[in-house]
Scaffold this motif. Sequence first.
Motif, PDB file in Angstrom:
ATOM      1  N   ASP A 168       0.843  -1.200   0.000  1.00 25.62           N
ATOM      2  CA  ASP A 168       0.000   0.000   0.000  1.00 25.62           C
ATOM      3  C   ASP A 168       0.876   1.246   0.000  1.00 25.62           C
ATOM      4  O   ASP A 168       1.977   1.262   0.559  1.00 25.62           O
ATOM      5  CB  ASP A 168      -0.988  -0.005   1.169  1.00 25.62           C
ATOM      6  CG  ASP A 168      -0.422   0.507   2.485  1.00 25.62           C
ATOM      7  OD1 ASP A 168      -0.084   1.700   2.581  1.00 25.62           O
ATOM      8  OD2 ASP A 168      -0.307  -0.302   3.438  1.00 25.62           O
TER       9      ASP A 168
ATOM     10  N   ALA B 282       0.954   3.291  11.032  1.00 22.48           N
ATOM     11  CA  ALA B 282       1.215   1.980  10.440  1.00 22.48           C
ATOM     12  C   ALA B 282       0.654   0.854  11.303  1.00 22.48           C
ATOM     13  O   ALA B 282       0.130  -0.149  10.779  1.00 22.48           O
ATOM     14  CB  ALA B 282       2.718   1.799  10.234  1.00 22.48           C
TER      15      ALA B 282
ATOM     16  N   HIS C 105       3.974  -1.245   3.688  1.00 22.35           N
ATOM     17  CA  HIS C 105       3.289   0.046   3.666  1.00 22.35           C
ATOM     18  C   HIS C 105       4.318   1.140   3.400  1.00 22.35           C
ATOM     19  O   HIS C 105       5.324   1.249   4.110  1.00 22.35           O
ATOM     20  CB  HIS C 105       2.594   0.260   5.019  1.00 22.35           C
ATOM     21  CG  HIS C 105       2.251   1.676   5.336  1.00 22.35           C
ATOM     22  ND1 HIS C 105       1.451   2.464   4.542  1.00 22.35           N
ATOM     23  CD2 HIS C 105       2.608   2.456   6.408  1.00 22.35           C
ATOM     24  CE1 HIS C 105       1.325   3.662   5.090  1.00 22.35           C
ATOM     25  NE2 HIS C 105       2.015   3.684   6.221  1.00 22.35           N
TER      26      HIS C 105
END
Length: 463
Positions: free
Chosen positions: A336, A412, A427
């Motif tokens: 992501d 996160a 991420h």
Amino acid sequence: MTDLSPLLQADKGQPARSVHLVDKNGFDDWLKAQPPRHRAAVEAQKLKPVGYASAILPGDKAEDWSVVTVVANVEGLSAWCLAKLAETLPEGVYRVEGRDPGVATLGWLTAQYAFEAYKKVEKPTGPRVLLTTDVARIEETVRIAEATALVRDLVNTPAADMGPADLQAKAENLAKAHGAEVTVTKSGDLESGYPMIHAVGMAAEKKNAPRLIELIWGHPKHPRVAIVGKGVCFDSGGLDIKPSAGMRLMKKDMGGAAHALALAQLVMEQRLPVRLHLLIPAVENAIAGNAFRPGDVLKSRKGLTVEVTNTDAEGRLVLGDALAKAVEEKPALILDFATLTGAARVALGPDLPALFANDDALAEALLAAGVAESDPLWRMPLWAGYADMLKSDIADLNNSPDGGFAGAVTAALFLDKFVPRDMPWAHFDTFAWRPAAKPGRPKGGEALGLRAAWAMLKARYPA
């Protein structure tokens, strides 16, 4: 789409102006070996052995000139060492003498990017073409440069012209070009199925209504790779409104979606043997009577409840629902991208995306790819010791802990609640913006982490 392919061509011995390379260690010896007219030209142009410096060298005839430029290391070129030349040289065709330009071809291409949607950029000259003997590198380099240009274009476009519907159109155009399928979830289906995406975007005008955009491509039997991009097309901060200075660049808050679209484009162009699942939660975090409020408790797609302690911490909310959807399809890998926290910028500055990963092998592969591709990342800890900061008195989680400590880490950790520990996930907390120009990297929207992610995917799933 920006077409950069004419700027990099195979060297077939065609006429071209010479580009001579010299570094600091070899500069004095090079200068001593030059004819008097070259030494005089170097002195007149005050060429010094510092990076990106260059000078025009006269030939026997006025039209026979060549150029010399200073690089850090002649034997190990960087992606950006020729970029300044590509920005400043006259229109024409150029050949690096004595070696192939190699990785420097990327900077040559990206240096000639210009965002001209609203204003014609005055260029000193026309296109500069670079020749290469490494013909196999051309197509790949052009693809990466064009993916970079796509990120820049999307991020540079003002929010009035890059809302959720516009992101949907970009995904649909990409799907059409590569035979992919797009599904868009809106309205009541969004409210019931993705309640956090709906809550963040429900105050926007109808044309900017929130939605989850999904693109599926590739053979169903191939490993599924989910790429998720934060698509907050403008972030006012919601009822926890940002100051005007904080809103100035919030057109770039969909930079994660821009990276996700560009990476998906690379995957499909190269036809990686994966089942691609692109997910973009696209919203505008607006202010109206129906805006979500501090103190509200939101349900999530996963079933967790979230107390809203700050409406300006909205990106993690929309990503949480999108990640939950990605997880349901049991992907082999999730990546992501998000312009998620100012804390990451405070810690690492604008050039260095913060990388979080729940899998050490994945993190190491991404870090190594970042070094190899001149697209560095810095791993930050998913440190469980800060998980208590996310506790709420009335819900399973809060979206923005008090105190401001470890903001990138707690953001996160919030996302981590939506991904199983046994499912590899990374991420990228990326800035997606360059506040000051560098050779090959103009001020404005920027791809940061894109090339590292692409190199990792290519290595993991070779075509």
